[in-house]
Motif scaffolding. Structure first.
Motif, PDB file in Angstrom:
ATOM      1  N   LYS A 168      -9.263  11.902  -1.589  1.00 56.09           N
ATOM      2  CA  LYS A 168     -10.147  10.816  -2.025  1.00 56.09           C
ATOM      3  C   LYS A 168      -9.620   9.495  -1.483  1.00 56.09           C
ATOM      4  O   LYS A 168      -8.478   9.113  -1.747  1.00 56.09           O
ATOM      5  CB  LYS A 168     -10.211  10.755  -3.549  1.00 56.09           C
ATOM      6  N   ALA A 169     -10.438   8.808  -0.709  1.00 55.35           N
ATOM      7  CA  ALA A 169     -10.029   7.538  -0.108  1.00 55.35           C
ATOM      8  C   ALA A 169      -9.889   6.459  -1.167  1.00 55.35           C
ATOM      9  O   ALA A 169     -10.753   6.316  -2.033  1.00 55.35           O
ATOM     10  CB  ALA A 169     -11.045   7.108   0.947  1.00 55.35           C
ATOM     11  N   ILE A 170      -8.798   5.707  -1.097  1.00 59.17           N
ATOM     12  CA  ILE A 170      -8.554   4.587  -2.004  1.00 59.17           C
ATOM     13  C   ILE A 170      -8.127   3.394  -1.159  1.00 59.17           C
ATOM     14  O   ILE A 170      -7.202   3.502  -0.344  1.00 59.17           O
ATOM     15  CB  ILE A 170      -7.449   4.913  -3.033  1.00 59.17           C
ATOM     16  N   LYS A 171      -8.790   2.274  -1.334  1.00 57.85           N
ATOM     17  CA  LYS A 171      -8.443   1.082  -0.564  1.00 57.85           C
ATOM     18  C   LYS A 171      -7.057   0.587  -0.959  1.00 57.85           C
ATOM     19  O   LYS A 171      -6.669   0.634  -2.121  1.00 57.85           O
ATOM     20  CB  LYS A 171      -9.481  -0.019  -0.792  1.00 57.85           C
ATOM     21  N   ASN A 172      -6.323   0.124   0.040  1.00 60.30           N
ATOM     22  CA  ASN A 172      -4.977  -0.424  -0.155  1.00 60.30           C
ATOM     23  C   ASN A 172      -4.026   0.589  -0.795  1.00 60.30           C
ATOM     24  O   ASN A 172      -3.206   0.247  -1.644  1.00 60.30           O
ATOM     25  CB  ASN A 172      -5.032  -1.704  -0.999  1.00 60.30           C
ATOM     26  N   ARG A 173      -4.149   1.825  -0.334  1.00 57.00           N
ATOM     27  CA  ARG A 173      -3.300   2.886  -0.858  1.00 57.00           C
ATOM     28  C   ARG A 173      -3.103   3.955   0.221  1.00 57.00           C
ATOM     29  O   ARG A 173      -4.017   4.269   0.974  1.00 57.00           O
ATOM     30  CB  ARG A 173      -3.948   3.516  -2.084  1.00 57.00           C
ATOM     31  N   ILE A 174      -1.911   4.512   0.299  1.00 61.02           N
ATOM     32  CA  ILE A 174      -1.640   5.636   1.177  1.00 61.02           C
ATOM     33  C   ILE A 174      -1.924   6.907   0.383  1.00 61.02           C
ATOM     34  O   ILE A 174      -1.471   7.046  -0.758  1.00 61.02           O
ATOM     35  CB  ILE A 174      -0.176   5.635   1.662  1.00 61.02           C
ATOM     36  N   ILE A 175      -2.695   7.826   0.976  1.00 63.15           N
ATOM     37  CA  ILE A 175      -3.057   9.061   0.292  1.00 63.15           C
ATOM     38  C   ILE A 175      -2.558  10.269   1.083  1.00 63.15           C
ATOM     39  O   ILE A 175      -2.327  10.194   2.277  1.00 63.15           O
ATOM     40  CB  ILE A 175      -4.579   9.164   0.082  1.00 63.15           C
ATOM     41  N   GLY A 176      -2.400  11.391   0.400  1.00 63.14           N
ATOM     42  CA  GLY A 176      -1.918  12.612   1.029  1.00 63.14           C
ATOM     43  C   GLY A 176      -0.619  13.042   0.364  1.00 63.14           C
ATOM     44  O   GLY A 176      -0.282  12.580  -0.736  1.00 63.14           O
ATOM     45  N   PRO A 177       0.085  13.967   1.015  1.00 62.85           N
ATOM     46  CA  PRO A 177      -0.170  14.461   2.372  1.00 62.85           C
ATOM     47  C   PRO A 177      -0.974  15.761   2.393  1.00 62.85           C
ATOM     48  O   PRO A 177      -1.121  16.438   1.390  1.00 62.85           O
ATOM     49  CB  PRO A 177       1.234  14.712   2.890  1.00 62.85           C
ATOM     50  N   VAL A 178      -1.472  16.067   3.604  1.00 65.69           N
ATOM     51  CA  VAL A 178      -1.963  17.393   3.930  1.00 65.69           C
ATOM     52  C   VAL A 178      -1.084  17.896   5.076  1.00 65.69           C
ATOM     53  O   VAL A 178      -0.642  17.097   5.906  1.00 65.69           O
ATOM     54  CB  VAL A 178      -3.443  17.378   4.351  1.00 65.69           C
ATOM     55  N   THR A 179      -0.814  19.170   5.088  1.00 61.29           N
ATOM     56  CA  THR A 179       0.070  19.718   6.118  1.00 61.29           C
ATOM     57  C   THR A 179      -0.752  20.214   7.300  1.00 61.29           C
ATOM     58  O   THR A 179      -1.628  21.066   7.145  1.00 61.29           O
ATOM     59  CB  THR A 179       0.931  20.861   5.561  1.00 61.29           C
ATOM     60  N   ILE A 180      -0.475  19.671   8.475  1.00 62.28           N
ATOM     61  CA  ILE A 180      -1.173  20.032   9.704  1.00 62.28           C
ATOM     62  C   ILE A 180      -0.135  20.311  10.780  1.00 62.28           C
ATOM     63  O   ILE A 180       0.680  19.443  11.112  1.00 62.28           O
ATOM     64  CB  ILE A 180      -2.118  18.907  10.169  1.00 62.28           C
ATOM     65  N   TYR A 236      -0.458  11.772   6.219  1.00 62.36           N
ATOM     66  CA  TYR A 236      -0.987  10.840   5.232  1.00 62.36           C
ATOM     67  C   TYR A 236      -2.065   9.977   5.894  1.00 62.36           C
ATOM     68  O   TYR A 236      -2.104   9.828   7.129  1.00 62.36           O
ATOM     69  CB  TYR A 236       0.113   9.914   4.703  1.00 62.36           C
ATOM     70  N   PHE A 237      -2.904   9.370   5.054  1.00 62.55           N
ATOM     71  CA  PHE A 237      -3.908   8.419   5.514  1.00 62.55           C
ATOM     72  C   PHE A 237      -3.806   7.140   4.696  1.00 62.55           C
ATOM     73  O   PHE A 237      -3.373   7.172   3.530  1.00 62.55           O
ATOM     74  CB  PHE A 237      -5.329   8.979   5.349  1.00 62.55           C
ATOM     75  N   GLY A 238      -4.220   6.022   5.284  1.00 55.57           N
ATOM     76  CA  GLY A 238      -4.211   4.777   4.533  1.00 55.57           C
ATOM     77  C   GLY A 238      -5.237   3.792   5.047  1.00 55.57           C
ATOM     78  O   GLY A 238      -5.514   3.743   6.251  1.00 55.57           O
ATOM     79  N   TRP A 239      -5.838   3.051   4.127  1.00 55.43           N
ATOM     80  CA  TRP A 239      -6.762   1.950   4.458  1.00 55.43           C
ATOM     81  C   TRP A 239      -6.219   0.703   3.791  1.00 55.43           C
ATOM     82  O   TRP A 239      -6.082   0.655   2.568  1.00 55.43           O
ATOM     83  CB  TRP A 239      -8.166   2.254   3.957  1.00 55.43           C
ATOM     84  N   VAL A 240      -5.869  -0.300   4.592  1.00 58.59           N
ATOM     85  CA  VAL A 240      -5.313  -1.548   4.059  1.00 58.59           C
ATOM     86  C   VAL A 240      -6.153  -2.717   4.557  1.00 58.59           C
ATOM     87  O   VAL A 240      -6.418  -2.835   5.761  1.00 58.59           O
ATOM     88  CB  VAL A 240      -3.843  -1.738   4.510  1.00 58.59           C
ATOM     89  N   ARG A 241      -6.551  -3.575   3.629  1.00 63.53           N
ATOM     90  CA  ARG A 241      -7.268  -4.784   4.034  1.00 63.53           C
ATOM     91  C   ARG A 241      -6.256  -5.896   4.272  1.00 63.53           C
ATOM     92  O   ARG A 241      -5.525  -6.311   3.371  1.00 63.53           O
ATOM     93  CB  ARG A 241      -8.269  -5.231   2.969  1.00 63.53           C
ATOM     94  N   ALA A 290       0.823  -1.211   0.000  1.00 69.80           N
ATOM     95  CA  ALA A 290       0.000   0.000   0.000  1.00 69.80           C
ATOM     96  C   ALA A 290       0.854   1.257   0.000  1.00 69.80           C
ATOM     97  O   ALA A 290       0.545   2.238  -0.689  1.00 69.80           O
ATOM     98  CB  ALA A 290      -0.937  -0.001   1.208  1.00 69.80           C
ATOM     99  N   PHE A 291       1.948   1.234   0.742  1.00 69.82           N
ATOM    100  CA  PHE A 291       2.867   2.370   0.751  1.00 69.82           C
ATOM    101  C   PHE A 291       3.534   2.539  -0.614  1.00 69.82           C
ATOM    102  O   PHE A 291       3.631   3.648  -1.137  1.00 69.82           O
ATOM    103  CB  PHE A 291       3.919   2.189   1.839  1.00 69.82           C
ATOM    104  N   LEU A 292       3.982   1.451  -1.173  1.00 73.84           N
ATOM    105  CA  LEU A 292       4.664   1.526  -2.462  1.00 73.84           C
ATOM    106  C   LEU A 292       3.721   1.959  -3.579  1.00 73.84           C
ATOM    107  O   LEU A 292       4.118   2.698  -4.487  1.00 73.84           O
ATOM    108  CB  LEU A 292       5.300   0.175  -2.798  1.00 73.84           C
ATOM    109  N   GLU A 293       2.451   1.512  -3.523  1.00 74.58           N
ATOM    110  CA  GLU A 293       1.473   1.861  -4.540  1.00 74.58           C
ATOM    111  C   GLU A 293       1.099   3.340  -4.517  1.00 74.58           C
ATOM    112  O   GLU A 293       0.534   3.863  -5.469  1.00 74.58           O
ATOM    113  CB  GLU A 293       0.214   1.015  -4.371  1.00 74.58           C
TER     114      GLU A 293
END
Length: 226
Positions: free
Chosen positions: A201-213, A219-224, A47-50
C-alpha cells in the motif's frame, strides 16, 4: 565521472542540458536539493525513519552519482537513473548491510507511456526484447497481459536497474525512491497502482516494503520534496 563542484555540474551529465536542466524540471530540482546536503535531504531521511524498519535506524549515505546509467538488453540506450545512491544501514537487530537506491525525480513530468502503449503498433524487436528482460528481472511474469499493459514503463525500468545495481555492489537491499517536487503529487496514482501489484500500500513520505525479488529485499518510497 568527476567530483561535483556544485549543482550546476549535474547538468553536464544530461544529454540535452538546455532542455532538461532548468527551473521547473526534476533534474535541476534534484541537483539543488541533494548537492548541499551533508547526507540525505531532511524530507528523505524522515521518510526512511518513519518506515520504522530497523535497517534504516542508523543508515548512512556513502556515495551519490547523478545520471547513473545501467545497461539493459534490447536497445542502444541505457536505463538512466536520476540519482544512484549507495548507502549503509545498521540496527541492533540486523548486521551492517549495503542499500542500493535509485532516485526518480519528478516536478511536472509523469512516468511516461504504459507498456501497452510502448508495444502498440510497430514496436521494434529491440523494444520487445527489452520489455521481456524487464519483466523477467522483477519476476512479474506471473501477471496477466492486461495487468502488464497498464504498467508504467519507466517504473519497470527503475526496478530492473536498481536490482542490477544491488547485485553489482553486492547489496542485499534496494530502494526505488520517487522524489517529487509537485504540490499535487502528480503521478502518485500511477505509483500507487504499480506498488499494489506487489501487495504493498503506497504511503506518501514513507518507505514501504520489502518484497523479495531475485534474492534482493526491494523497498519503495514516495517523498514530496521542498
Amino acid at each position: 565521472m568527476f567530483p561535483s563542484e556544485g549543482p550546476e555540474n549535474w547538468g553536464e551529465l544530461l544529454i540535452k542540458k538546455k532542455e532538461q536542466f532548468k527551473t521547473g524540471y526534476s533534474a535541476k530540482a534534484l541537483a539543488y536539493c541533494w548537492e548541499d546536503q551533508n547526507g540525505f535531504p531532511p524530507d528523505v531521511k524522515l521518510a526512511f525513519l518513519e518506515s520504522k524498519d530497523g535497517l534504516f535506524e542508523n543508515f548512512e549515505l556513502l556515495l551519490v552519482i547523478p545520471e547513473y546509467k545501467v545497461s539493459l538488453p534490447g536497445g542502444s540506450s541505457a536505463s538512466q537513473n536520476d540519482i544512484f545512491i549507495l548507502a549503509k544501514g545498521k540496527s541492533q537487530q540486523k548486521k551492517e548491510q549495503l542499500i542500493a537506491i535509485a532516485v526518480e525525480g519528478k516536478v511536472n513530468e509523469d512516468f511516461g507511456r504504459t507498456i501497452g502503449k510502448r508495444l502498440g503498433g510497430e514496436a521494434s524487436s529491440g523494444l520487445r526484447k527489452r520489455i521481456e528482460f524487464l519483466l523477467e528481472t522483477p519476476r512479474l511474469e506471473r501477471l496477466s497481459d492486461t495487468d502488464i499493459s497498464g504498467l508504467r514503463y519507466q517504473l519497470l525500468h527503475r526496478i530492473a536497474s536498481v536490482i542490477l545495481l544491488a547485485k553489482k555492489f553486492t547489496a542485499p537491499n534496494a530502494v526505488v525512491l520517487v522524489h517529487s517536487f509537485n504540490e499535487r503529487d502528480k503521478g502518485f496514482i500511477d505509483y500507487e497502482n504499480f506498488v499494489s501489484l506487489f501487495g504493498l500500500k503506497a504511503i506518501k513520505n514513507r518507505i514501504i516494503g520489502p518484497v523479495t525479488i531475485n534474492k534482493i529485499d526491494l523497498y519503495f518510497g514516495w517523498v514530496r520534496g521542498d
